[in-house]
Design an enzyme around this catalytic site. Structure first.
Site, PDB file in Angstrom:
ATOM      1  N   HIS A 133       0.838  -1.209   0.000  1.00  0.00           N
ATOM      2  CA  HIS A 133       0.000   0.000   0.000  1.00  0.00           C
ATOM      3  C   HIS A 133       0.861   1.242   0.000  1.00  0.00           C
ATOM      4  O   HIS A 133       1.883   1.276   0.678  1.00  0.00           O
ATOM      5  CB  HIS A 133      -0.884   0.050   1.258  1.00  0.00           C
ATOM      6  CG  HIS A 133      -1.744  -1.154   1.436  1.00  0.00           C
ATOM      7  ND1 HIS A 133      -1.260  -2.352   1.897  1.00  0.00           N
ATOM      8  CD2 HIS A 133      -3.067  -1.342   1.211  1.00  0.00           C
ATOM      9  CE1 HIS A 133      -2.247  -3.236   1.952  1.00  0.00           C
ATOM     10  NE2 HIS A 133      -3.356  -2.654   1.531  1.00  0.00           N
ATOM     11  N   LYS A 159      -1.666  -8.161  -4.133  1.00  0.00           N
ATOM     12  CA  LYS A 159      -2.542  -7.002  -3.924  1.00  0.00           C
ATOM     13  C   LYS A 159      -1.689  -5.739  -3.893  1.00  0.00           C
ATOM     14  O   LYS A 159      -0.803  -5.605  -3.045  1.00  0.00           O
ATOM     15  CB  LYS A 159      -3.302  -7.156  -2.593  1.00  0.00           C
ATOM     16  CG  LYS A 159      -4.178  -5.958  -2.260  1.00  0.00           C
ATOM     17  CD  LYS A 159      -4.813  -6.117  -0.875  1.00  0.00           C
ATOM     18  CE  LYS A 159      -5.573  -4.861  -0.493  1.00  0.00           C
ATOM     19  NZ  LYS A 159      -5.897  -4.820   0.936  1.00  0.00           N
ATOM     20  N   LYS A 310     -16.864  22.485 -20.093  1.00  0.00           N
ATOM     21  CA  LYS A 310     -17.672  22.424 -21.313  1.00  0.00           C
ATOM     22  C   LYS A 310     -16.948  23.023 -22.529  1.00  0.00           C
ATOM     23  O   LYS A 310     -17.111  22.533 -23.642  1.00  0.00           O
ATOM     24  CB  LYS A 310     -19.014  23.124 -21.083  1.00  0.00           C
ATOM     25  CG  LYS A 310     -19.933  22.325 -20.158  1.00  0.00           C
ATOM     26  CD  LYS A 310     -21.285  22.983 -20.027  1.00  0.00           C
ATOM     27  CE  LYS A 310     -22.217  22.105 -19.198  1.00  0.00           C
ATOM     28  NZ  LYS A 310     -23.588  22.582 -19.196  1.00  0.00           N
ATOM     29  N   ASP A 351     -28.036  20.363 -23.903  1.00  0.00           N
ATOM     30  CA  ASP A 351     -28.767  21.291 -23.016  1.00  0.00           C
ATOM     31  C   ASP A 351     -29.807  22.105 -23.784  1.00  0.00           C
ATOM     32  O   ASP A 351     -30.946  22.251 -23.339  1.00  0.00           O
ATOM     33  CB  ASP A 351     -27.794  22.268 -22.343  1.00  0.00           C
ATOM     34  CG  ASP A 351     -27.082  21.642 -21.152  1.00  0.00           C
ATOM     35  OD1 ASP A 351     -27.614  20.681 -20.590  1.00  0.00           O
ATOM     36  OD2 ASP A 351     -25.990  22.121 -20.798  1.00  0.00           O
TER      37      ASP A 351
HETATM   38  P1  NAP Z   1     -23.284  30.890 -14.679  1.00  0.00           P
HETATM   39  O1  NAP Z   1     -22.581  30.677 -15.958  1.00  0.00           O
HETATM   40  O2  NAP Z   1     -22.504  31.149 -13.449  1.00  0.00           O
HETATM   41  O3  NAP Z   1     -24.282  32.143 -14.887  1.00  0.00           O
HETATM   42  C1  NAP Z   1     -25.075  32.612 -13.844  1.00  0.00           C
HETATM   43  C2  NAP Z   1     -25.891  33.790 -14.313  1.00  0.00           C
HETATM   44  O4  NAP Z   1     -26.742  34.163 -13.245  1.00  0.00           O
HETATM   45  C3  NAP Z   1     -25.065  35.023 -14.676  1.00  0.00           C
HETATM   46  O5  NAP Z   1     -25.664  35.657 -15.749  1.00  0.00           O
HETATM   47  C4  NAP Z   1     -25.135  35.856 -13.402  1.00  0.00           C
HETATM   48  O6  NAP Z   1     -25.090  37.251 -13.635  1.00  0.00           O
HETATM   49  C5  NAP Z   1     -26.505  35.532 -12.904  1.00  0.00           C
HETATM   50  N1  NAP Z   1     -26.578  35.660 -11.448  1.00  0.00           N
HETATM   51  C6  NAP Z   1     -25.918  34.907 -10.537  1.00  0.00           C
HETATM   52  N2  NAP Z   1     -26.248  35.305  -9.296  1.00  0.00           N
HETATM   53  C7  NAP Z   1     -27.100  36.345  -9.439  1.00  0.00           C
HETATM   54  C8  NAP Z   1     -27.787  37.179  -8.526  1.00  0.00           C
HETATM   55  N3  NAP Z   1     -27.656  37.010  -7.217  1.00  0.00           N
HETATM   56  N4  NAP Z   1     -28.592  38.135  -9.009  1.00  0.00           N
HETATM   57  C9  NAP Z   1     -28.735  38.319 -10.332  1.00  0.00           C
HETATM   58  N5  NAP Z   1     -28.114  37.548 -11.249  1.00  0.00           N
HETATM   59  C10 NAP Z   1     -27.309  36.564 -10.805  1.00  0.00           C
HETATM   60  O7  NAP Z   1     -24.252  29.683 -14.333  1.00  0.00           O
HETATM   61  P2  NAP Z   1     -24.955  28.682 -15.366  1.00  0.00           P
HETATM   62  O8  NAP Z   1     -24.053  27.521 -15.629  1.00  0.00           O
HETATM   63  O9  NAP Z   1     -25.478  29.436 -16.500  1.00  0.00           O
HETATM   64  O10 NAP Z   1     -26.144  28.094 -14.472  1.00  0.00           O
HETATM   65  C11 NAP Z   1     -27.244  28.915 -14.129  1.00  0.00           C
HETATM   66  C12 NAP Z   1     -28.323  28.079 -13.443  1.00  0.00           C
HETATM   67  O11 NAP Z   1     -28.839  27.127 -14.352  1.00  0.00           O
HETATM   68  C13 NAP Z   1     -27.782  27.220 -12.291  1.00  0.00           C
HETATM   69  O12 NAP Z   1     -27.874  27.946 -11.105  1.00  0.00           O
HETATM   70  C14 NAP Z   1     -28.655  25.995 -12.285  1.00  0.00           C
HETATM   71  O13 NAP Z   1     -29.654  26.099 -11.319  1.00  0.00           O
HETATM   72  C15 NAP Z   1     -29.281  25.987 -13.652  1.00  0.00           C
HETATM   73  N6  NAP Z   1     -28.901  24.781 -14.412  1.00  0.00           N
HETATM   74  C16 NAP Z   1     -29.895  23.949 -14.793  1.00  0.00           C
HETATM   75  C17 NAP Z   1     -29.598  22.806 -15.525  1.00  0.00           C
HETATM   76  C18 NAP Z   1     -30.692  21.866 -15.941  1.00  0.00           C
HETATM   77  O14 NAP Z   1     -30.411  20.867 -16.610  1.00  0.00           O
HETATM   78  N7  NAP Z   1     -31.918  22.146 -15.585  1.00  0.00           N
HETATM   79  C19 NAP Z   1     -28.276  22.547 -15.910  1.00  0.00           C
HETATM   80  C20 NAP Z   1     -27.283  23.432 -15.505  1.00  0.00           C
HETATM   81  C21 NAP Z   1     -27.621  24.547 -14.757  1.00  0.00           C
HETATM   82  P3  NAP Z   1     -23.730  38.045 -13.875  1.00  0.00           P
HETATM   83  O15 NAP Z   1     -23.427  37.912 -15.329  1.00  0.00           O
HETATM   84  O16 NAP Z   1     -24.070  39.429 -13.481  1.00  0.00           O
HETATM   85  O17 NAP Z   1     -22.705  37.414 -12.985  1.00  0.00           O
END
Ligand code: NAP
Length: 523
Positions: A133, A159, A310, A351
């Site tokens: 190990h 092992k 991604k 997505d």
């Molecule tokens: P991201 O790239 O970090 O983008 C987040 C966005 O939300 C940005 O535009 C940000 O604004 C805004 N934001 C964050 N906090 C905020 C606040 N307190 N007030 C106002 N605006 C705010 O995240 P993402 O990957 O796009 O994911 C976003 C959401 O999608 C996740 O939280 C998750 O719940 C959901 N999601 C769903 C799936 C599904 O399959 N259903 C998959 C992935 C994610 P700024 O540009 O000003 O920072």
């Protein structure tokens, strides 16, 4: 399991048997004060056993000297005076460290007398596992250790275990298994090592180790026997099992292994799906995924790819000369890696299609019917980008609202005019819009902040035809969705998108329809 008392261990071994274990390792180093009770335990144990008394210098708890350890084991196996009145149901194996075999005359003498091997003169029913190990890293002398164990005539099972520092270490463990001519156990510890534990059978390992539960294993990274059997489908794994997984950082929380493994089970696809943690930097992604796809024996057929990789996936597939879905390329992010039948790589983004279908199914329309519809997207991050691209692609008019206005403008500019119209608008105008579809792509309202909503009140113009889609899936019903329900709107939860993107990946990898009962996709 660690033996601390006779009654507790008997109860635990019974439970292990019930959960599907075939063999149990009894770690007895904290029970050396009670050899007679240990004899009783071995005689009553409901499963065949491996007996291990691991010293502290090899990661165990035994602190005594080698002469005392050998005397204790002799007492158990051959009786107090070594005359054969010890255990009547001996363990199948005794595990002794390679270093003890090499350096301890007492342990060597014990081995010579108790284990079954070609030159054994005494009746002996115990097989020897020689083990090595490293709790820090892959040992620099890995191959020398392997060779020493293979060459030891008393060693029935080799092992070798070490702490994985990356997913790439698993490939080396598989190589050890493939090259060995003795029954072998080769495992990597820690969060990077799960693949070696689950795929051990694919590469012909004698066994893998699992804890009684996920939290009670005897080594870092061990999962429970029920998880190994039910989630990772241990019994169904064979040399032809295809390997899939979710690549991200972190990924331990991902629900994708539950869905995809249950899907493989339901349609009878010979595959297994694992969490695959890769640190955030491009170099890690490139090196790890590069080695995994190049390993022909592994049969790595595809992956879900999540934050922060991604964009790396696109770059990787491009560099490998693979094919990239056109819209994924324009979005600048892919969430799915697949292999074509000729072995070439394909990257796509499920997505946007999942979001489109979740909305279209709720509206009972086709994607093409989205042309001319007015869509408000809140947020301008990764998910918003995929959703804007998808809706614009089908000719919708999309208005992007975001806290940081410049990001909304950039996003609008990237997709405006290709097919649909995309514009940015100030967040303060959100409640004045007259869109037909509202989509939240921010984390506002996500667990634990469940009392928050991206809209204080819904726009006055909403009707029972208005669709409100929250991409958040934890909780399944967000405050925004409750507001929309109260206003009589059509609501779509994030889980609808999540399930659909997973189903599309499954169909791409297996060529089979994603089973509705697993993916909860009502199609
Ligand atoms: P991201 O790239 O970090 O983008 C987040 C966005 O939300 C940005 O535009 C940000 O604004 C805004 N934001 C964050 N906090 C905020 C606040 N307190 N007030 C106002 N605006 C705010 O995240 P993402 O990957 O796009 O994911 C976003 C959401 O999608 C996740 O939280 C998750 O719940 C959901 N999601 C769903 C799936 C599904 O399959 N259903 C998959 C992935 C994610 P700024 O540009 O000003 O920072």
């Amino acid at each position: 399991m660690m033996v601390r008392s006779l009654a507790e261990t008997l109860a635990q071994t019974a439970l292990a048997a019930e959960r599907g274990a075939d063999l149990v390792e009894l770690r007895v180093e904290q029970f050396t004060h009670a050899p007679d009770e240990l004899i009783e335990l071995l005689d009553q144990c409901p499963l065949p056993c491996i007996l291990t008394c691991r010293p502290t210098w090899e990661g165990g708890h035994y602190e005594g000297d080698e002469a005392t350890r050998a005397a204790f084991l002799q007492h158990v196996l051959l009786g107090e005076r070594g005359e054969g009145d010890g255990v009547t149901r001996p363990p199948v194996y005794i595990d002794v460290e390679l270093l003890a075999y090499q350096r301890s005359p007492e342990m060597r003498d014990l081995i010579a007398r108790i284990v079954d091997h070609p030159a054994q003169e005494h009746p002996a029913r115990v097989g020897l596992i020689l083990s090595s190990h490293d709790f820090e890293q892959r040992p620099a002398d890995l191959l020398q250790r392997v060779e020493a164990m293979l060459e030891a005539p008393e060693c029935r099972v080799m092992k070798i275990v070490w702490q994985a520092r990356s997913l790439r270490n698993n490939l080396e463990a598989f190589e050890v298994l493939r090259a060995s001519y003795k029954p072998t156990i080769a495992l990597c510890m820690g969060e990077f090592g799960l693949a070696s534990r689950v795929l051990a059978k694919k590469f012909g390992a004698l066994l893998t180790f699992a804890g009684l539960d996920d939290d009670t294993g005897t080594a870092p990274g061990q999962v429970g026997v029920a998880t190994m059997k039910q989630l990772y489908r241990w019994d169904a794994i064979d040399r032809d099992t295809q390997v899939f997984g979710v690549i991200g950082w972190p990924v331990a929380h991902s629900k994708s292994p539950q869905i995809h493994n249950a899907g493989f089970d339901a349609v009878g696809h010979n595959g297994v799906y694992l969490p695959l943690p890769i640190p955030p930097e491009w170099e890690h992604f490139k090196a790890t995924v590069g080695e995994w796809v190049a390993d022909e024996n592994l049969d790595f057929q595809g992956a879900s790819v999540t934050i922060p990789h991604k964009a790396h996936l696109l770059q990787f597939v491009r560099e490998q000369g693979g094919e990239i879905d056109e819209l994924a390329d324009r979005i600048g992010a892919a969430n799915t890696l697949a292999r074509r039948p000729n072995g070439s790589l394909f990257a796509t983004n499920t997505d946007y299609g999942a979001a489109l279908d979740a909305v279209c199914d709720a509206m009972q329309i086709e994607r093409e019917d989205l042309a001319g519809k007015r869509v408000a997207v809140i947020g301008a991050g990764g998910v918003a980008r995929a959703i804007v691209a998808g809706f614009a692609h089908y000719g919708a008019t999309v208005v992007v609202y975001n806290r940081t206005a410049s990001r909304a403008e950039e996003l609008a500019k990237a997709f405006n005019g290709k097919t649909g119209k995309v514009v940015a608008a100030p967040m303060s105008k959100l409640c004045d819009t007259c869109c037909e579809i509202y989509i939240n792509c921010t984390p506002i309202g996500m667990h634990p902040d469940v009392d928050a909503s991206p809209m204080e009140t819904l726009p006055k113009q909403t009707t029972s035809q208005t669709v409100v889609f929250d991409t958040i899936y934890n909780p399944t019903e967000t405050k925004l969705l409750r507001q929309a329900k109260e206003a009589g709107c059509v609501t779509v939860g994030g889980i609808e998108m999540f399930n659909r993107q997973a189903a599309a990946q499954f169909e791409l990898w297996t060529g089979k329809q994603a089973p509705a009962e697993v993916f909860n996709v009502g199609r």
